[in-house]
Scaffold this active site. Sequence first.
Site, PDB file in Angstrom:
ATOM      1  N   SER A 149       0.826  -1.204   0.000  1.00  0.00           N
ATOM      2  CA  SER A 149       0.000   0.000   0.000  1.00  0.00           C
ATOM      3  C   SER A 149       0.865   1.261   0.000  1.00  0.00           C
ATOM      4  O   SER A 149       1.710   1.433  -0.882  1.00  0.00           O
ATOM      5  CB  SER A 149      -0.967  -0.061   1.191  1.00  0.00           C
ATOM      6  OG  SER A 149      -1.915   0.966   1.148  1.00  0.00           O
ATOM      7  N   ASP A 284      -9.490  -4.146  -5.667  1.00  0.00           N
ATOM      8  CA  ASP A 284      -8.976  -3.243  -4.635  1.00  0.00           C
ATOM      9  C   ASP A 284      -9.659  -1.877  -4.765  1.00  0.00           C
ATOM     10  O   ASP A 284      -9.683  -1.284  -5.833  1.00  0.00           O
ATOM     11  CB  ASP A 284      -7.460  -3.108  -4.831  1.00  0.00           C
ATOM     12  CG  ASP A 284      -6.745  -2.327  -3.742  1.00  0.00           C
ATOM     13  OD1 ASP A 284      -7.375  -1.467  -3.109  1.00  0.00           O
ATOM     14  OD2 ASP A 284      -5.540  -2.564  -3.563  1.00  0.00           O
ATOM     15  N   HIS A 317      -8.300  -4.712  -0.611  1.00  0.00           N
ATOM     16  CA  HIS A 317      -6.971  -4.130  -0.480  1.00  0.00           C
ATOM     17  C   HIS A 317      -6.176  -4.780   0.654  1.00  0.00           C
ATOM     18  O   HIS A 317      -4.960  -4.998   0.523  1.00  0.00           O
ATOM     19  CB  HIS A 317      -7.124  -2.621  -0.222  1.00  0.00           C
ATOM     20  CG  HIS A 317      -5.835  -1.893  -0.024  1.00  0.00           C
ATOM     21  ND1 HIS A 317      -4.956  -1.642  -1.051  1.00  0.00           N
ATOM     22  CD2 HIS A 317      -5.277  -1.337   1.095  1.00  0.00           C
ATOM     23  CE1 HIS A 317      -3.913  -0.971  -0.588  1.00  0.00           C
ATOM     24  NE2 HIS A 317      -4.080  -0.780   0.710  1.00  0.00           N
TER      25      HIS A 317
END
Length: 352
Positions: A149, A284, A317
């Site tokens: 991320s 995501d 995610h």
Amino acid sequence: MPGESPGAFELRGDLTVAGQTVPLRLGGRAWGELNAARDNAVLVCHHYTGTMRAAGEQPDGTPGWWDALIGPGRALDTDRFYVACLNTPGNVQVRDPEVVTTGPATIHPDGHPWGERFPAWTMADLHAAQCGLLRALHAPRWHAVVGPSFGGMQALQWAARTPALAPRVAAVVSSPVAGPVLRGVFGPLLHAAAQGEPDAALHETLRLITFFGLGADGVDLLFRDTDVDAYLRTRTATADLRHVLDIGRAVQTHDLLEVAPLDDLCRRWREQGTRLLSVNVRGDQFFPAAEMRDFAAQTQAAGVAHTHLEFDSPRGHLGGLADTAAFEDALRELLGTAPMPPVLDAAEVRHV
């Protein structure tokens, strides 16, 4: 100054941000030991609401957010590598007494909180701060820089800015650019959620981050029989609204093509023998897989050693934290593959 053995450390130093000198204190954790050549260090970069606790046990007894990947015999093998994770400026969990960071809620040298005086740092400033860790280790370069991320953004910044110092880079559930989802949807919604009384606003910003992180399927999976608000109350205990917004703003400064045009990036990566691994979750809510998929296709066509993987996860995610088995083998391969000898250029030496 990082120690020679696993455990907590603290990095201190001045960083110039937008012409202002900021005395940074950033805490970190390390696992494993530096070898004699000091060339086995791996930098693990944390996600948006993450901390330096990438491995080991969290205060609530749960494992660190990438614990499945870090340890003896694991992909980030601490019998082989010195694995370090450093807090970023503005770390969201600033109210956790073990989390050392510098940001709007921490104390300015004048004895009062920085507040709005804290300068608007960018991904370039974060990279410069992390260069300080490499210098403190007296290491010639990182063996690899990896992260999920926001951590994947940081890893990609290393690849773009100083490829000779990061010959292997893994960006999990990330993107080469803060795209329209982050800039046009999440960012405005984050600021809308932050309006009103600070404690209530913090609760609502973390609700928003939770939804984007998990998606509808993930929220249903994890909270079908539990209370979402009870979970959020545990998150607000150590978080600070000003830091949630600070990180949220900083991630939107991420764009590899603002570092250099794609042709220049690919040329540098070919010359340095850079190896890239990108991993995305289909569906995501933060990072559409197509953003990285298209970028990987372009770099591969230009002759860059770039491996790209995609997988499905009911956690959206957050599959990049929870479903590490989907990319563990690819990460092992990346870390075990010898790059071409680095070719340092004068600009990169000066940058560091």
